[in-house]
Design a protein around this motif. Sequence first.
Motif, short mmCIF file in Angstrom:
data_model
loop_
_atom_site.label_atom_id
_atom_site.label_comp_id
_atom_site.label_asym_id
_atom_site.label_seq_id
_atom_site.Cartn_x
_atom_site.Cartn_y
_atom_site.Cartn_z
N GLY A 1 -5.29 10.14 -14.66
CA GLY A 1 -6.41 9.21 -14.59
C GLY A 1 -6.01 7.78 -14.89
O GLY A 1 -6.52 6.84 -14.27
N GLU A 2 -5.08 7.60 -15.82
CA GLU A 2 -4.69 6.25 -16.22
C GLU A 2 -3.78 5.56 -15.20
O GLU A 2 -3.77 4.32 -15.13
N ILE A 3 -3.06 6.32 -14.41
CA ILE A 3 -2.16 5.68 -13.43
C ILE A 3 -2.80 5.56 -12.05
O ILE A 3 -2.29 4.83 -11.20
N SER A 4 -3.92 6.24 -11.83
CA SER A 4 -4.50 6.29 -10.48
C SER A 4 -5.39 5.08 -10.21
O SER A 4 -6.17 4.68 -11.07
N PRO A 5 -5.31 4.50 -9.02
CA PRO A 5 -6.30 3.50 -8.61
C PRO A 5 -7.65 4.18 -8.39
O PRO A 5 -7.73 5.39 -8.18
N ASN A 6 -8.71 3.41 -8.47
CA ASN A 6 -10.07 3.97 -8.39
C ASN A 6 -10.29 4.81 -7.15
O ASN A 6 -10.90 5.87 -7.20
N LYS A 7 -9.76 4.37 -6.01
CA LYS A 7 -10.04 5.06 -4.75
C LYS A 7 -9.37 6.43 -4.66
O LYS A 7 -9.74 7.26 -3.83
N HIS B 1 0.83 -1.20 0.00
CA HIS B 1 0.00 0.00 0.00
C HIS B 1 0.87 1.26 0.00
O HIS B 1 0.61 2.22 -0.73
N LYS B 2 1.92 1.24 0.82
CA LYS B 2 2.81 2.39 0.87
C LYS B 2 3.54 2.59 -0.46
O LYS B 2 3.70 3.71 -0.93
N GLU B 3 3.99 1.49 -1.05
CA GLU B 3 4.67 1.59 -2.34
C GLU B 3 3.73 2.17 -3.40
O GLU B 3 4.13 3.00 -4.21
N GLU B 4 2.50 1.70 -3.37
CA GLU B 4 1.51 2.21 -4.32
C GLU B 4 1.35 3.70 -4.19
O GLU B 4 1.41 4.45 -5.18
N LEU B 5 1.17 4.18 -2.97
CA LEU B 5 0.96 5.59 -2.75
C LEU B 5 2.19 6.40 -3.16
O LEU B 5 2.06 7.45 -3.79
N VAL B 6 3.37 5.91 -2.84
CA VAL B 6 4.58 6.66 -3.14
C VAL B 6 4.74 6.85 -4.64
O VAL B 6 4.95 7.97 -5.12
N VAL C 1 2.52 6.41 -7.15
CA VAL C 1 1.40 7.12 -7.77
C VAL C 1 1.48 8.60 -7.45
O VAL C 1 1.29 9.46 -8.33
N TYR C 2 1.79 8.93 -6.19
CA TYR C 2 1.91 10.33 -5.82
C TYR C 2 3.09 10.99 -6.54
O TYR C 2 3.01 12.14 -6.98
N LEU C 3 4.21 10.28 -6.63
CA LEU C 3 5.38 10.84 -7.32
C LEU C 3 5.06 11.09 -8.79
O LEU C 3 5.39 12.16 -9.33
N SER C 4 4.44 10.13 -9.43
CA SER C 4 4.09 10.29 -10.85
C SER C 4 3.12 11.44 -11.06
O SER C 4 3.25 12.22 -12.01
N THR C 5 2.15 11.58 -10.15
CA THR C 5 1.20 12.69 -10.25
C THR C 5 1.91 14.02 -10.03
O THR C 5 1.65 15.00 -10.75
N ALA C 6 2.81 14.06 -9.04
CA ALA C 6 3.53 15.30 -8.76
C ALA C 6 4.37 15.75 -9.95
O ALA C 6 4.43 16.95 -10.27
N ARG D 1 1.60 -0.09 -8.56
CA ARG D 1 0.76 -0.69 -7.53
C ARG D 1 1.54 -1.34 -6.40
O ARG D 1 0.98 -1.70 -5.37
N GLY D 2 2.85 -1.54 -6.58
CA GLY D 2 3.66 -2.14 -5.53
C GLY D 2 4.02 -3.58 -5.83
O GLY D 2 3.28 -4.29 -6.52
N LYS D 3 5.15 -4.03 -5.30
CA LYS D 3 5.64 -5.38 -5.59
C LYS D 3 4.69 -6.47 -5.14
O LYS D 3 4.59 -7.52 -5.75
N HIS D 4 3.99 -6.25 -4.03
CA HIS D 4 3.18 -7.30 -3.44
C HIS D 4 1.68 -7.14 -3.76
O HIS D 4 0.87 -7.90 -3.27
N ALA D 5 1.33 -6.16 -4.56
CA ALA D 5 -0.08 -5.92 -4.86
C ALA D 5 -0.58 -6.93 -5.89
O ALA D 5 0.16 -7.40 -6.74
N ASP D 6 -1.86 -7.26 -5.79
CA ASP D 6 -2.50 -8.15 -6.75
C ASP D 6 -3.01 -7.30 -7.92
O ASP D 6 -3.99 -6.55 -7.79
N ILE D 7 -2.35 -7.40 -9.06
CA ILE D 7 -2.71 -6.57 -10.21
C ILE D 7 -3.50 -7.36 -11.25
O ILE D 7 -3.78 -6.84 -12.33
N SER D 8 -3.85 -8.59 -10.94
CA SER D 8 -4.47 -9.45 -11.95
C SER D 8 -5.79 -8.90 -12.46
O SER D 8 -6.05 -8.92 -13.67
#
Length: 413
Positions: free
Chosen positions: A151-157, A28-33, A35-40, A231-238
């Motif tokens: 929009g394309e890189i962001s998770p729905n939430k 979750h932390k990896e995802e936020l980091v 995604v936030y970096l890419s948005t910034a 999404r992070g190394k351990h995230a389920d992206i399937s």
Amino acid sequence: MASKYQENGNGDTEKPLIVKHDADQTAHKEELVMVYLSTAVAVCGSYAFGTCVGYSSPTQFSIMDELNLSYSQYSVFGSILTIGAMLGAITAGRIADLLGRKGAMRLSSVICSAGWLAIYLAKEPMVLYLGRVLSGYSIGIISYVVPMFVGEISPNKLRGALSSTNQLSIVIGLSAVYVIGAFVGWRILALLGVVPCGLLFLGLFFIPESPRWLAMNGEEEEFEAALRKLRGKHADISYERSTIQEYLTILQTLPKVTFVNLFDRSNYRAVIISVGLMAFQQFVGINGIVFYSTEIFKSAGFNPSLGTILFGILQVGVTAGGALLIDRTGRRPLLMMSASGLLLGNLLIAFSFFFKAHSVALTLVPNLAILGVLVYIAFFSIGMGAGPWLIMSEERFSYMHLFAYLLRSLSTK
């Protein structure tokens, strides 16, 4: 109630059926980091957009004095930005498809830097106009690519909140130009405009490309790597991976869309909502207020430097508040509130000049002018500024999920 622990044959508890792994929190932390970096990085382009739009207001009188421009010549300088932006917007889609989202933003940053340098070096009107057109062309690309990329890189939430940062960054850039322009010369201000362009250019080397664009171009390994990085190394992206792939499969089977398809009866509602909102966003007069707010304050007898500083501070604060409210109150209520406030702001400005022209209540003229402009920009920022962009993005993703759902439904029959 079923136990969250399973038992072995001896009745001993072995391990929980559902385990809250530390890896989940890490993912979750990896995802936020990322995604936030890419948005910034992406919204550095939005910041540059704001600086380009706001530049003509605080610099009007100094440029006119130094280059000996008439009001009509300066009006060309102020308004020709929109001509360049129209050209950039027309070509942005093709550029984003050919070069990728990152490639389009990188190209835009180079063109924008060239525009600012032309303005900085200008000794006569034609070079000034050239720089303004180049700046306009770059923000035409940015206005299309940045919301799409975010929009394309962001998770729905996170999509609603992150999409709002596009408009927030625009107004921060615009406000920064207003405030800084009250203290530095127009050439230095133009040189400072290169900074966000450089940050965008360099930052793009550290973030992944849009997974959706990679999938569209058949780069399967890069697509999965980019999605995994976001999404992070351990995230389920399937699920997200299959949804994107199914959506693209649907698109490939559909006939080629042309301009005529906009007038199909089945598309009326979507076209009216999306295109109508974007059109009204411009027709409410925002460019006239932003480009010439200094002139409005001066004509009404209010201190133009103080007025532009108040303008910028208020715009940033209200836009930030709108970004927090938009996911709680909904899009439609904010848009309706925004439209009502825009009407009130325009009426106050109109009455200030009406009273001045007819020498009625002259002591109220400066107060009505500043109040009208501040009311106008506050209500624009809270709804009409970010709302249409967000709705356009959400319409696009709602169709994506609909297509994926239809494909899965057909495949199970």
